[in-house]
Design an enzyme around this catalytic site. Structure first.
Site, mmCIF file in Angstrom:
data_model
loop_
_atom_site.group_PDB
_atom_site.id
_atom_site.type_symbol
_atom_site.label_atom_id
_atom_site.label_comp_id
_atom_site.label_asym_id
_atom_site.label_seq_id
_atom_site.Cartn_x
_atom_site.Cartn_y
_atom_site.Cartn_z
ATOM 1 N N SER A 697 0.805 -1.227 0.000
ATOM 2 C CA SER A 697 0.000 0.000 0.000
ATOM 3 C C SER A 697 0.835 1.272 0.000
ATOM 4 C CB SER A 697 -0.949 0.010 1.200
ATOM 5 O OG SER A 697 -0.233 0.029 2.410
ATOM 6 N N LYS A 740 -6.601 3.259 8.912
ATOM 7 C CA LYS A 740 -5.734 4.268 8.306
ATOM 8 C C LYS A 740 -6.361 5.653 8.367
ATOM 9 C CE LYS A 740 -3.468 0.954 5.205
ATOM 10 N NZ LYS A 740 -3.273 0.498 3.823
#
Length: 798
Positions: A697, A740
């Site tokens: 990511s 996140k």
């Protein structure tokens, strides 16, 4: 040559005869090997000969002077011993008597009369012959000899007293023996020593030395006999005590029978019978209990099995077979209690209220199997206690962390000493009801070893279709766990076996944002710490700014555990001041937090790193929740070299290479010199190098950092991003969006770049978390670069 020996105090020769015979011993003797014994001078010993070699030797000796050498065999397994298999010292003996039996074997009595030493073998077939040297003993009377003889006689008398197989007549004989060598030979020949010890005495030619070597052997034998006598005495005492108790019990039974009273054992069995009926067990369980009770009646109380059955029945009658608490079905009241105990956590609260609603409509609802997954300190364990309090149920907790033995779950079978049921049944007994809230903590930390797999044992416990007849190895009868509300907890879901995971309803607790931590501290943590440290609201006060400083500058976590520790530390310091006499209220505000907690432990890196060329902010997921990380890109004079540092894993390194390849392939479109890689080396670094990092990511973050570096355009302030990239410039979806985004919120990020295919994940995030953040969804790297870079160039020194 086999032998049988029956030593007798009368099997001796006159010493004068021995000396006379010693002179007649020929220099060469036939040597007869013997097994398992030693023949000493002056002693008569019975022997048996069955082998042809031995019979031939005896026949030839009888035809001559009847004298032969008897030598012990070293290796008893050797059927035909050679010269190397015999000891070097033996006894010259004469055959006193011989009997021949129908089977061909010979029985004979031999008399030893002198020690001989083998000088050399002269013949091996048909039997052994050897040249020998006759040993003549020499000794002088003296105080030392007298002392040795008296000590040896005394020890032999002790042996006669301790040993039941030694006749008392031996004592009279040894007292009358005047020669030290003869005394030693006589004692050794009448005791059951090892052949090696007897051979040692035979090889001692000096009579004084012989007595000295005999002393430790006698002492060892005395010690063995004394220990044996002590053991026999103890056993006899125990048997006598048991017989006495048995006799007294029988007398007591007779007296009680005459008085018309029952004995204690009958009373105990009647009490157990009443408890079995009172426990309201299922029919099959009650049948098993009564069967064991019948066995208990006939087994003696002294038997070990009596206590095993007694303990087993205690477990059966003390389990809550028919006892259960009544659920609090007032949904609004339960909701009020849950809100009072925990801030937010709406998903969990909603699931509990749904269970109550169904329970209210359908009385026989099975208990749910919930699994709370989240970082440390978010309130998983305390939430279980709160659920039990809200429902009005008992609460039981069992930590699975480090458990490696299947018997911890299922128990041990009763054949093992000190066997017990497993922790599930123990917890049910502890709760005292069949429908408690049972928390299995740290389910992701179960171990496996040679004793079994506890996770496999939990499959039956946590399966609603099977746990209505859970079988513990100790009880060996089914117990209904279907009414139990099982709650498991863990930090991460990956280590949980798929079969176990499939049986549970996973509820994720992602962590708290700063505003939530502030509310939790004000409403829960501060009141609890103030109370635990003996303070009151009149003595201490925390301002919101002080709490925010503690959250931002002294802790870095998804939960609130360290926040509570910091608050507790401040409360203890204030408590000390109050104990020393301070009466005024202490106000904890932004300016004086350092006085209590010391220098700042954490600082915001966002403020220092934003708006720079080649530095991008990424979002990552860890076991402790979401975090932000920085990607730094730098160029220096060189030629086609890519350096990656910061403990990147293999996947992250591949993402960096893919990002560089895309930038090189699309350099013209991005306004970058196509030949930059021929002139410069590229270095990508992720700070906090001591922490390993991996995952795909960060690909979008590396691409933006490289684009910023090579176009010399700074990245927008307060922007963070996450997403996996491809060589074609596509941005793929990623996981952990909720964690996140919460990390971005805690860090003060204003704009977040997410993959287009993660748009639906925003619906799972609370509005208070999303407020104040601009979300931009991108499908390609070009879109991400255009959104992240500022339009104005910012020079960077080379």
């Amino acid at each position: 040559m086999n032998n049988t020996k029956e030593s007798s105090p009368f099997n001796i020769m006159d010493p004068e005869e021995k000396r006379a015979d010693a002179k007649k011993i020929p220099e060469e003797l036939a040597i007869l090997p013997i097994k398992g014994t030693i023949v000493f001078p002056l002693i008569i010993v019975p022997l048996v000969a069955v082998k042809e070699r031995a019979i031939k030797l005896i026949d030839d000796v009888l035809a001559g002077d009847k004298i032969l050498g008897l030598v012990a065999q070293k290796n008893l397994k050797k059927e035909i011993p050679g010269r190397e298999d015999l000891y070097g010292v033996g006894t010259a003996s004469t055959i006193a008597k011989m009997l021949r039996f129908p089977d061909g074997s010979l029985r004979l009595l031999v008399q030893g009369f002198a020690r001989i030493k083998i000088v050399d073998f002269t013949q091996e077939e048909p039997y052994l012959k050897a040249k020998t040297k006759t040993i003549v003993e020499h000794w002088k009377k003296g105080v030392k000899v007298e002392a040795l003889m008296r000590n040896t006689i005394s020890m032999f008398q002790t042996l006669i007293e301790l040993s039941p197989h030694l006749p008392e007549e031996l004592e009279a004989i040894v007292i009358n023996i005047e020669e030290p060598g003869r005394l030693a030979d006589f004692i050794v020949s009448n005791l059951n020593f090892e052949v090696e010890d007897k051979q040692t005495i035979l090889e001692a030619f000096d009579p004084i030395e012989r007595l000295q070597k005999l002393t430790p052997i006698l002492m060892k034998e005395i010690n063995i006999l004394e220990i044996g006598a002590k053991i026999r005495s103890q056993v006899k005492d125990e048997i006598d005590e048991d017989q006495r108790k048995f006799y007294l019990r029988e007398q007591l039974k007779a007296i009680q029978k005459e008085l018309g009273e029952k004995d204690e054992r009958d009373i105990e069995i009647e009490e157990l019978k009443k408890k079995i009926k009172k426990a309201k067990m299922p029919k099959n369980v009650e049948k098993t209990a009564m069967k064991e009770l019948d066995r208990l009646r006939v087994i003696p109380i002294q038997a070990a099995e009596y206590h095993v059955i007694r303990t087993y029945l205690d477990w059966l009658v003390n389990l809550p077979w028919a006892i259960e608490t009544k659920d609090n079905l007032d949904i609004k009241e339960v909701e009020k209690i849950l809100n009072k105990d925990h801030y937010n956590l709406e998903d969990v609260k909603e699931r509990i209220l749904e269970f109550l609603a169904v329970r209210k409509l359908k009385k026989d609802t099975k208990g749910p199997i919930l699994c709370f997954i989240g970082p440390p300190g978010v309130g998983k364990t305390s939430l279980g206690k709160s659920i039990a309090r809200a429902l009005g149920r008992k609460f039981v907790r069992f930590s699975l962390g480090g458990v490696r033995d299947e018997a911890e779950i299922r128990g041990h079978r009763r054949t093992y000493v000190a066997a017990l049921p497993g922790r599930i049944i123990q917890g049910i007994k502890q709760a005292g009801s069949k429908n408690p809230v049972f928390m299995l903590d740290e389910v992701d930390k179960i171990g496996v070893d040679f004793r079994g797999d506890p996770a496999a044992a939990l499959l039956e416990v946590l399966d609603p279709e099977q746990n209505n007849a859970f079988s513990d190895h100790y009880l060996e009868v089914p117990f209904d766990l279907s009414k139990v509300m099982f709650i498991t907890t863990g930090n991460i879901i990956d280590p949980i076996p798929p079969a176990l995971k499939d049986r549970m309803e996973i509820i994720t607790l992602p962590g708290y944002i700063i505003q939530e931590k502030l509310e939790i501290a004000k409403n829960f943590l501060i009141p609890r710490q103030v109370k635990e440290n003996g303070l009151t609201k009149k003595l201490i006060k925390f301002t919101d700014s002080a709490i925010l400083e503690i959250i931002n500058d002294y802790t870095r976590e998804a939960g609130v555990r360290n926040i509570e520790r910091s608050i507790g530390s401040i409360c203890r310091k204030v408590a000390r001041k109050v104990a020393e006499g301070q009466k005024t209220k202490t106000v904890i505000k932004k300016g004086n937090v350092k006085e209590f907690l010391g220098p700042t432990k954490f600082y915001s890196e966002i403020a220092e790193r934003i708006g720079e060329v080649g530095i991008a902010t990424g979002l990552a997921w860890t076991r402790a929740g979401g975090v932000i990380l920085f990607v730094e890109a730098s160029k220096m004079r060189g030629k086609k070299s890519l350096t990656l540092t910061g403990q990147m894993g293999d996947v992250m390194q591949e993402s960096a290479e893919a990002a560089l390849s895309y930038i090189r392939a699309n350099a013209t479109k991005l306004g970058i010199d196509e030949n930059f890689y021929d002139k410069y080396d590229i270095h990508i670094h992720i700070p906090e190098g001591a922490i390993p990092k991996d995952g795909p990511s960060a690909g979008i973050t590396m691409s933006v950092a490289l684009a910023s570096l090579l176009t010399e355009k700074p990245i927008k302030p307060y922007i963070a991003m996450t997403g996996e990239i491809t060589l074609r410039g596509k941005i793929l979806p990623i996981g952990g969006v909720k964690e996140k985004v919460m990390a971005a919120k805690r860090a003060g990020i204003k704009e977040v770049l997410l993959p287009e295919k993660n748009r639906s994940n925003l619906e799972e995030i609370a509005e208070n978390v999303k407020s104040g953040i601009k979300f931009v969804f991108v499908d390609t790297i070009d879109e991400a670069i255009n959104e992240a870079l500022e339009r104005k160039k910012k020079s960077q020194p080379q």
